[in-house]
Design a protein around this motif. Structure first.
Motif, PDB file in Angstrom:
ATOM      1  N   MET A  26      39.576  52.431  32.450  1.00 19.08           N
ATOM      2  CA  MET A  26      40.303  51.340  32.366  1.00 19.08           C
ATOM      3  C   MET A  26      41.087  50.009  32.975  1.00 19.08           C
ATOM      4  O   MET A  26      41.038  49.497  31.964  1.00 19.08           O
ATOM      5  CB  MET A  26      41.577  51.987  33.292  1.00 19.08           C
ATOM      6  N   ALA A  27      39.749  49.186  33.680  1.00 13.29           N
ATOM      7  CA  ALA A  27      39.529  48.205  33.990  1.00 13.29           C
ATOM      8  C   ALA A  27      38.649  47.430  32.845  1.00 13.29           C
ATOM      9  O   ALA A  27      39.212  46.184  32.577  1.00 13.29           O
ATOM     10  CB  ALA A  27      38.999  48.078  35.163  1.00 13.29           C
ATOM     11  N   ILE A  28      37.847  48.285  32.455  1.00 11.65           N
ATOM     12  CA  ILE A  28      37.143  47.901  31.597  1.00 11.65           C
ATOM     13  C   ILE A  28      37.600  47.908  30.137  1.00 11.65           C
ATOM     14  O   ILE A  28      37.922  46.712  29.031  1.00 11.65           O
ATOM     15  CB  ILE A  28      35.881  48.797  30.841  1.00 11.65           C
ATOM     16  N   SER A  29      38.193  48.965  29.256  1.00 10.46           N
ATOM     17  CA  SER A  29      39.592  48.550  28.981  1.00 10.46           C
ATOM     18  C   SER A  29      40.491  47.046  28.810  1.00 10.46           C
ATOM     19  O   SER A  29      40.506  46.321  27.692  1.00 10.46           O
ATOM     20  CB  SER A  29      40.275  50.456  28.332  1.00 10.46           C
ATOM     21  N   ARG A  30      40.621  46.490  30.009  1.00 13.49           N
ATOM     22  CA  ARG A  30      41.726  46.006  29.822  1.00 13.49           C
ATOM     23  C   ARG A  30      41.137  44.404  29.947  1.00 13.49           C
ATOM     24  O   ARG A  30      41.491  43.873  29.459  1.00 13.49           O
ATOM     25  CB  ARG A  30      42.966  45.748  31.701  1.00 13.49           C
ATOM     26  N   GLY A  31      40.118  44.366  30.641  1.00 17.18           N
ATOM     27  CA  GLY A  31      39.151  43.503  30.329  1.00 17.18           C
ATOM     28  C   GLY A  31      38.613  43.245  28.692  1.00 17.18           C
ATOM     29  O   GLY A  31      38.376  41.741  28.915  1.00 17.18           O
ATOM     30  N   LEU A  32      38.427  44.154  28.269  1.00 16.10           N
ATOM     31  CA  LEU A  32      38.239  43.630  26.640  1.00 16.10           C
ATOM     32  C   LEU A  32      39.294  43.206  25.980  1.00 16.10           C
ATOM     33  O   LEU A  32      39.173  42.645  24.616  1.00 16.10           O
ATOM     34  CB  LEU A  32      37.287  45.054  26.116  1.00 16.10           C
ATOM     35  N   ARG A  33      40.482  43.969  26.032  1.00 19.13           N
ATOM     36  CA  ARG A  33      41.445  43.225  25.973  1.00 19.13           C
ATOM     37  C   ARG A  33      41.724  41.891  25.717  1.00 19.13           C
ATOM     38  O   ARG A  33      42.252  40.897  25.002  1.00 19.13           O
ATOM     39  CB  ARG A  33      42.437  44.760  25.377  1.00 19.13           C
ATOM     40  N   CYS A  34      41.604  41.747  27.172  1.00 21.45           N
ATOM     41  CA  CYS A  34      41.327  40.092  27.743  1.00 21.45           C
ATOM     42  C   CYS A  34      41.001  39.248  27.100  1.00 21.45           C
ATOM     43  O   CYS A  34      40.868  38.164  26.710  1.00 21.45           O
ATOM     44  CB  CYS A  34      41.027  39.504  29.629  1.00 21.45           C
ATOM     45  N   CYS A  35      39.878  39.780  26.209  1.00 22.57           N
ATOM     46  CA  CYS A  35      38.247  38.631  26.270  1.00 22.57           C
ATOM     47  C   CYS A  35      38.848  38.903  24.281  1.00 22.57           C
ATOM     48  O   CYS A  35      38.684  37.512  23.959  1.00 22.57           O
ATOM     49  CB  CYS A  35      37.869  39.498  26.320  1.00 22.57           C
ATOM     50  N   GLN A  36      39.927  40.196  24.154  1.00 23.66           N
ATOM     51  CA  GLN A  36      40.100  40.085  22.601  1.00 23.66           C
ATOM     52  C   GLN A  36      40.745  38.668  22.118  1.00 23.66           C
ATOM     53  O   GLN A  36      41.064  38.057  20.988  1.00 23.66           O
ATOM     54  CB  GLN A  36      40.276  41.128  21.666  1.00 23.66           C
ATOM     55  N   ARG A  37      41.955  39.078  23.699  1.00 26.45           N
ATOM     56  CA  ARG A  37      42.961  38.005  23.035  1.00 26.45           C
ATOM     57  C   ARG A  37      42.541  36.190  22.719  1.00 26.45           C
ATOM     58  O   ARG A  37      42.990  35.957  22.470  1.00 26.45           O
ATOM     59  CB  ARG A  37      43.770  37.604  24.396  1.00 26.45           C
ATOM     60  N   ILE A  38      41.552  35.960  24.114  1.00 26.03           N
ATOM     61  CA  ILE A  38      41.231  34.667  24.348  1.00 26.03           C
ATOM     62  C   ILE A  38      39.780  34.321  23.368  1.00 26.03           C
ATOM     63  O   ILE A  38      40.703  33.564  22.449  1.00 26.03           O
ATOM     64  CB  ILE A  38      40.073  34.809  25.719  1.00 26.03           C
TER      65      ILE A  38
END
Length: 335
Positions: free
Chosen positions: A1-13
């Protein structure tokens, strides 16, 4: 779940990279034109003042429209298109596809919906748990359903749809004007630098690249703007140009085409004085639109609370709710 949130955060950036690139090029063009060309290269005061004033008008309109295209949030369907708690529970507990389809049909009878899925079923979004209004699509990048979705544009990092389509068109037009003005005024000094009539200093680098960059962007924008002008004239979105909307009588690319003048009015509004300014003037609320094969009186553009009230029902026809798609009834189409 944390990895998924991290990927979404990177995608937004990373999704902001195209916007940063465009903004950087525009800021550099501002410096190169105003300072290197006008202040350091031009010697005629009248020419210098004229260029600076006209340039700033183009620059302000470009920035204004670009800002509106980026930061205007996409319009999403109203709560009337979301399943109620009881309907959602009934739909999810039912395992038979035919019964699920009938449940959606019964709910859709209370809503102004005329388009269907390719299979003929009611268009339903599993992720947003709502019945899609006409011309509404789910954007996987924005993770929401967008009214009259045209496309997701990485250069504005936003979904282009009902709420900002006018702003996007104005952004393209003022971008072209910005490039044309720069290229037209820089060209003579480009030639002078090229043949050596002006000193070989740092201004030469900026002036040479100003012309190349302006022409490069103008050519690419010209094709994109021309394509969207054609879409507006036909009253189609980019998605509808590739896949025709499906009605009860089958697919029809011209289903929403009610004539060039009325098509333009839907996007830009009735007041022509506001057409060139990035203020919202589009007609309707984005939930439904006039159909080419239906009488205007049966399918008004502006949403009416009397037509589909808070209870989702229709005052005109509480038993049917949906106007029959009668091909024998037409409206006057102006081309």
């Amino acid at each position: 779940m944390a990895i998924s949130r991290g990927l979404r955060c990177c995608q937004r950036i990373f999704s902001w990279i195209p916007v940063v690139i465009i903004s950087s090029v525009v800021l550099w063009s501002y410096y190169a034109y105003v300072f290197e060309l006008c202040f350091f290269t031009l010697h005629n005061t009248l020419e210098k003042v004229t260029y600076v004033l006209v340039f700033h008008v183009c620059f302000v309109m470009f920035c204004w429209t670009y800002w509106k295209a980026i930061f205007t949030p996409p319009s999403t369907p109203s709560k009337k298109f979301h399943l109620s708690f009881s309907d959602k529970e009934r739909y999810e507990m039912e395992e038979r596809p035919d019964v699920q389809k009938q449940i959606l049909i019964d709910i859709a009878k209370k809503l102004p919906i005329f388009t269907r899925a390719q299979s003929g079923a009611i268009r339903f979004c599993d992720r947003c748990q709502l019945i899609k209004p006409d011309r509404c699509h789910h954007c996987s990048v924005c993770e929401t359903c967008v009214l009259k979705m045209d496309h997701h544009c990485p250069w504005v990092n936003n979904c282009v749809g009902f709420s900002n389509y006018k702003f996007f068109l104005l952004f393209l037009s003022y971008s072209m004007l910005y490039c044309v003005f720069i290229a037209a005024t820089v060209f003579q000094y480009f030639l002078k630098f090229w043949v050596g009539e002006l000193p070989n200093d740092r201004a030469k680098f900026h002036v040479l690249f100003l012309l190349f960059v302006a022409l490069m962007f103008f050519v690419s924008l010209m094709f994109l703007f021309g394509y969207h002008c054609w879409l507006v004239a036909k009253n189609r979105s980019t998605l509808e140009a590739f896949s025709a909307p499906v009605f009860q009588n089958g697919p029809d690319r011209n289903g929403f085409n009610v004539g060039v003048r009325k098509n333009l009015t839907q996007v830009f509004g009735e007041d022509k004085r506001l057409w060139l300014f990035p203020v919202f003037t589009s007609q309707g609320d984005g939930h439904y639109f006039p159909l080419r094969t239906l009488c205007e009186s049966q399918n008004p553009l502006l949403a009416s609370e009397g037509r589909w009230g808070e209870d989702g029902g229709s005052d005109e026809d509480s038993t049917d709710g949906e106007v029959e798609h009668d091909p024998s009834v037409t409206i006057d189409v102006e081309y």
